[in-house]
Design a protein around this motif. Structure first.
Motif, PDB file in Angstrom:
ATOM      1  N   THR A   1       0.723  -1.309  -0.478  1.00 45.32           N
ATOM      2  CA  THR A   1      -0.128   0.134  -0.109  1.00 45.32           C
ATOM      3  C   THR A   1       0.649   1.372   0.299  1.00 45.32           C
ATOM      4  OG1 THR A   1      -1.607  -1.004   1.447  1.00 45.32           O
ATOM      5  CG2 THR A   1      -1.990   1.274   1.144  1.00 45.32           C
ATOM      6  N   THR A   2       1.923   1.046   1.399  1.00 42.63           N
ATOM      7  CA  THR A   2       3.011   2.692   0.880  1.00 42.63           C
ATOM      8  C   THR A   2       3.248   2.931  -0.193  1.00 42.63           C
ATOM      9  OG1 THR A   2       3.076   2.363   3.168  1.00 42.63           O
ATOM     10  CG2 THR A   2       4.910   3.568   2.264  1.00 42.63           C
ATOM     11  N   ILE A   3       4.072   1.652  -0.711  1.00 44.07           N
ATOM     12  CA  ILE A   3       4.559   2.158  -2.234  1.00 44.07           C
ATOM     13  C   ILE A   3       3.825   1.908  -3.418  1.00 44.07           C
ATOM     14  CG2 ILE A   3       6.043   0.593  -4.185  1.00 44.07           C
ATOM     15  CD1 ILE A   3       7.663   1.327  -1.873  1.00 44.07           C
ATOM     16  N   VAL A   4       2.559   1.639  -3.463  1.00 46.11           N
ATOM     17  CA  VAL A   4       2.100   2.390  -4.925  1.00 46.11           C
ATOM     18  C   VAL A   4       1.483   3.438  -4.609  1.00 46.11           C
ATOM     19  CG1 VAL A   4      -0.729   1.507  -5.395  1.00 46.11           C
ATOM     20  CG2 VAL A   4       1.233  -0.413  -5.053  1.00 46.11           C
ATOM     21  N   SER A   5       0.576   3.576  -2.922  1.00 47.25           N
ATOM     22  CA  SER A   5      -0.023   5.088  -3.082  1.00 47.25           C
ATOM     23  C   SER A   5       1.343   6.124  -3.472  1.00 47.25           C
ATOM     24  CB  SER A   5      -0.174   5.146  -1.280  1.00 47.25           C
ATOM     25  OG  SER A   5      -1.092   4.305  -1.098  1.00 47.25           O
ATOM     26  N   ILE A   6       2.997   5.624  -2.577  1.00 57.74           N
ATOM     27  CA  ILE A   6       3.605   7.025  -2.812  1.00 57.74           C
ATOM     28  C   ILE A   6       3.528   6.854  -4.787  1.00 57.74           C
ATOM     29  CG2 ILE A   6       5.479   6.854  -3.114  1.00 57.74           C
ATOM     30  CD1 ILE A   6       5.997   6.145  -0.580  1.00 57.74           C
ATOM     31  N   TYR A   7       3.579   5.832  -5.105  1.00 56.94           N
ATOM     32  CA  TYR A   7       4.292   5.534  -6.802  1.00 56.94           C
ATOM     33  C   TYR A   7       2.719   7.337  -7.311  1.00 56.94           C
ATOM     34  CZ  TYR A   7       4.820   5.092 -11.443  1.00 56.94           C
ATOM     35  OH  TYR A   7       5.645   5.502 -13.201  1.00 56.94           O
ATOM     36  N   PHE A   8       1.216   6.544  -7.402  1.00 56.94           N
ATOM     37  CA  PHE A   8       0.568   6.851  -7.533  1.00 56.94           C
ATOM     38  C   PHE A   8       0.222   8.665  -7.353  1.00 56.94           C
ATOM     39  CE2 PHE A   8      -2.172   2.692  -7.469  1.00 56.94           C
ATOM     40  CZ  PHE A   8      -1.562   2.375  -8.718  1.00 56.94           C
ATOM     41  N   THR A   9       0.631   8.853  -6.730  1.00 51.79           N
ATOM     42  CA  THR A   9       0.811  10.847  -6.185  1.00 51.79           C
ATOM     43  C   THR A   9       1.377  11.420  -6.352  1.00 51.79           C
ATOM     44  OG1 THR A   9       2.557  10.035  -4.851  1.00 51.79           O
ATOM     45  CG2 THR A   9       0.552   9.874  -3.936  1.00 51.79           C
ATOM     46  N   HIS A  10       2.023  10.735  -7.537  1.00 50.47           N
ATOM     47  CA  HIS A  10       2.595  11.769  -8.510  1.00 50.47           C
ATOM     48  C   HIS A  10       1.407  11.193 -10.049  1.00 50.47           C
ATOM     49  CE1 HIS A  10       4.235   8.627 -11.208  1.00 50.47           C
ATOM     50  NE2 HIS A  10       4.425   9.038 -11.884  1.00 50.47           N
ATOM     51  N   PHE A  11       0.410  11.103 -10.426  1.00 48.74           N
ATOM     52  CA  PHE A  11      -0.993  11.001 -10.687  1.00 48.74           C
ATOM     53  C   PHE A  11      -1.884  12.002 -10.455  1.00 48.74           C
ATOM     54  CE2 PHE A  11       0.899   6.976 -11.821  1.00 48.74           C
ATOM     55  CZ  PHE A  11       0.844   7.000 -12.796  1.00 48.74           C
ATOM     56  N   VAL A  12      -2.258  11.990  -9.169  1.00 48.27           N
ATOM     57  CA  VAL A  12      -3.220  13.156  -8.737  1.00 48.27           C
ATOM     58  C   VAL A  12      -3.073  14.810  -9.367  1.00 48.27           C
ATOM     59  CG1 VAL A  12      -4.177  13.825  -6.702  1.00 48.27           C
ATOM     60  CG2 VAL A  12      -3.296  11.457  -6.420  1.00 48.27           C
ATOM     61  N   TYR A  13      -3.252  14.820 -10.289  1.00 50.10           N
ATOM     62  CA  TYR A  13      -3.462  15.947 -10.750  1.00 50.10           C
ATOM     63  C   TYR A  13      -5.008  16.909 -10.083  1.00 50.10           C
ATOM     64  CZ  TYR A  13       0.905  14.913 -13.006  1.00 50.10           C
ATOM     65  OH  TYR A  13       2.226  15.052 -12.802  1.00 50.10           O
ATOM     66  N   PRO A  14      -6.499  15.980 -10.919  1.00 48.29           N
ATOM     67  CA  PRO A  14      -7.341  16.452 -10.113  1.00 48.29           C
ATOM     68  C   PRO A  14      -7.812  15.598  -9.476  1.00 48.29           C
ATOM     69  CG  PRO A  14      -7.915  14.685 -12.873  1.00 48.29           C
ATOM     70  CD  PRO A  14      -5.992  15.562 -12.055  1.00 48.29           C
ATOM     71  N   ILE A  15      -8.284  16.623  -8.602  1.00 51.49           N
ATOM     72  CA  ILE A  15      -8.688  16.371  -6.877  1.00 51.49           C
ATOM     73  C   ILE A  15      -9.814  14.837  -6.657  1.00 51.49           C
ATOM     74  CG2 ILE A  15     -10.430  17.806  -6.429  1.00 51.49           C
ATOM     75  CD1 ILE A  15      -6.713  16.603  -4.116  1.00 51.49           C
ATOM     76  N   VAL A  16     -10.153  14.229  -8.168  1.00 49.60           N
ATOM     77  CA  VAL A  16     -11.767  14.014  -8.360  1.00 49.60           C
ATOM     78  C   VAL A  16     -10.846  12.170  -8.136  1.00 49.60           C
ATOM     79  CG1 VAL A  16     -13.465  13.040  -9.857  1.00 49.60           C
ATOM     80  CG2 VAL A  16     -12.670  15.139  -9.646  1.00 49.60           C
ATOM     81  N   HIS A  17      -9.681  11.925  -8.937  1.00 52.86           N
ATOM     82  CA  HIS A  17      -8.550  10.782  -8.574  1.00 52.86           C
ATOM     83  C   HIS A  17      -8.059  10.348  -7.344  1.00 52.86           C
ATOM     84  CE1 HIS A  17     -10.737  10.542 -12.810  1.00 52.86           C
ATOM     85  NE2 HIS A  17      -9.445  11.979 -12.995  1.00 52.86           N
ATOM     86  N   THR A  18      -7.635  11.126  -6.717  1.00 53.28           N
ATOM     87  CA  THR A  18      -7.344  10.812  -5.616  1.00 53.28           C
ATOM     88  C   THR A  18      -7.638   9.846  -4.626  1.00 53.28           C
ATOM     89  OG1 THR A  18      -7.122  13.180  -5.267  1.00 53.28           O
ATOM     90  CG2 THR A  18      -6.390  12.028  -3.155  1.00 53.28           C
ATOM     91  N   PHE A  19      -9.760  10.092  -4.645  1.00 57.96           N
ATOM     92  CA  PHE A  19     -10.209   8.474  -3.475  1.00 57.96           C
ATOM     93  C   PHE A  19      -9.857   7.281  -4.600  1.00 57.96           C
ATOM     94  CE2 PHE A  19     -13.871   5.884  -3.271  1.00 57.96           C
ATOM     95  CZ  PHE A  19     -13.609   5.439  -2.002  1.00 57.96           C
ATOM     96  N   ALA A  20     -10.140   7.218  -5.846  1.00 54.50           N
ATOM     97  CA  ALA A  20      -9.893   6.054  -6.389  1.00 54.50           C
ATOM     98  C   ALA A  20      -8.283   5.593  -6.408  1.00 54.50           C
ATOM     99  CB  ALA A  20     -10.191   6.531  -8.130  1.00 54.50           C
ATOM    100  N   TYR A  21      -7.187   6.446  -6.552  1.00 55.56           N
ATOM    101  CA  TYR A  21      -5.950   5.343  -6.265  1.00 55.56           C
ATOM    102  C   TYR A  21      -5.190   5.203  -4.955  1.00 55.56           C
ATOM    103  CZ  TYR A  21      -5.231   8.308 -10.699  1.00 55.56           C
ATOM    104  OH  TYR A  21      -5.062   9.102 -12.095  1.00 55.56           O
ATOM    105  N   VAL A  22      -6.126   6.037  -3.857  1.00 54.11           N
ATOM    106  CA  VAL A  22      -6.005   6.000  -2.273  1.00 54.11           C
ATOM    107  C   VAL A  22      -6.628   4.199  -2.403  1.00 54.11           C
ATOM    108  CG1 VAL A  22      -6.559   6.340  -0.192  1.00 54.11           C
ATOM    109  CG2 VAL A  22      -5.532   8.062  -1.846  1.00 54.11           C
ATOM    110  N   PHE A  23      -8.039   4.134  -2.647  1.00 54.14           N
ATOM    111  CA  PHE A  23      -9.022   2.962  -2.801  1.00 54.14           C
ATOM    112  C   PHE A  23      -7.742   2.165  -3.696  1.00 54.14           C
ATOM    113  CE2 PHE A  23     -11.656   0.284  -5.148  1.00 54.14           C
ATOM    114  CZ  PHE A  23     -12.187  -0.656  -3.708  1.00 54.14           C
ATOM    115  N   ASP A  24      -7.008   2.377  -5.198  1.00 51.51           N
ATOM    116  CA  ASP A  24      -6.662   1.261  -5.388  1.00 51.51           C
ATOM    117  C   ASP A  24      -5.633   0.593  -5.105  1.00 51.51           C
ATOM    118  OD1 ASP A  24      -8.792   1.607  -7.661  1.00 51.51           O
ATOM    119  OD2 ASP A  24      -7.352   2.326  -8.720  1.00 51.51           O
ATOM    120  N   SER A  25      -4.945   1.665  -4.476  1.00 46.70           N
ATOM    121  CA  SER A  25      -3.755   1.039  -3.528  1.00 46.70           C
ATOM    122  C   SER A  25      -3.959   0.486  -2.115  1.00 46.70           C
ATOM    123  CB  SER A  25      -2.834   2.580  -2.956  1.00 46.70           C
ATOM    124  OG  SER A  25      -2.966   2.999  -4.114  1.00 46.70           O
ATOM    125  N   ILE A  26      -5.174   0.624  -1.280  1.00 51.28           N
ATOM    126  CA  ILE A  26      -5.374  -0.462  -0.254  1.00 51.28           C
ATOM    127  C   ILE A  26      -6.349  -1.273  -0.805  1.00 51.28           C
ATOM    128  CG2 ILE A  26      -7.442  -0.392   0.945  1.00 51.28           C
ATOM    129  CD1 ILE A  26      -6.679   2.396   1.637  1.00 51.28           C
TER     130      ILE A  26
END
Length: 117
Positions: A71-96
């Protein structure tokens, strides 16, 4: 089970990243090379975490380490994809979700290894 656990985490993480890439619409567009890099980091850091705890963890311990590391590695990697705030939950959910599946697989493989030896 150290190196076997690292290889199993690598394979499971790589498969999950590839499956999620094609099935989830909000999953970030990552290449196979990036997926290999993420999976190698998860396997390597998971191996080091196992070594810190003495090399042989109980199945629930392996599950917890697998979940936290993935979860930590995938979350850290996906954070650079968070441009629109709408997708933040989707990336966190995917990481978890990926972390939970890797953790569950670690527990199952740990119990199978423990019964075999």
């Amino acid at each position: 089970m150290n190196w076997k656990g690292a290889i199993s985490r690598f394979v499971i993480t790589l498969l999950l990243l590839e499956i999620f890439r094609y099935t989830l619409s909000l999953f970030p567009a990552i290449t196979l090379g990036e997926a290999l890099m993420i999976a190698a980091l998860v396997g390597g850091i998971g191996y080091l975490a196992d070594e810190v705890f003495g090399g042989y963890l109980s199945p629930p311990g392996r599950s917890f380490v697998g979940f936290i590391v993935t979860t930590t590695i995938v979350s850290i990697y996906f954070t650079h994809f968070v441009y629109p705030i709408v997708h933040t939950f989707a990336y966190v959910f995917d990481s978890i979700a990926i972390g939970l599946i890797v953790g569950a697989a670690d527990a199952i493989l740990g119990w199978a290894y423990q019964k075999a030896h």
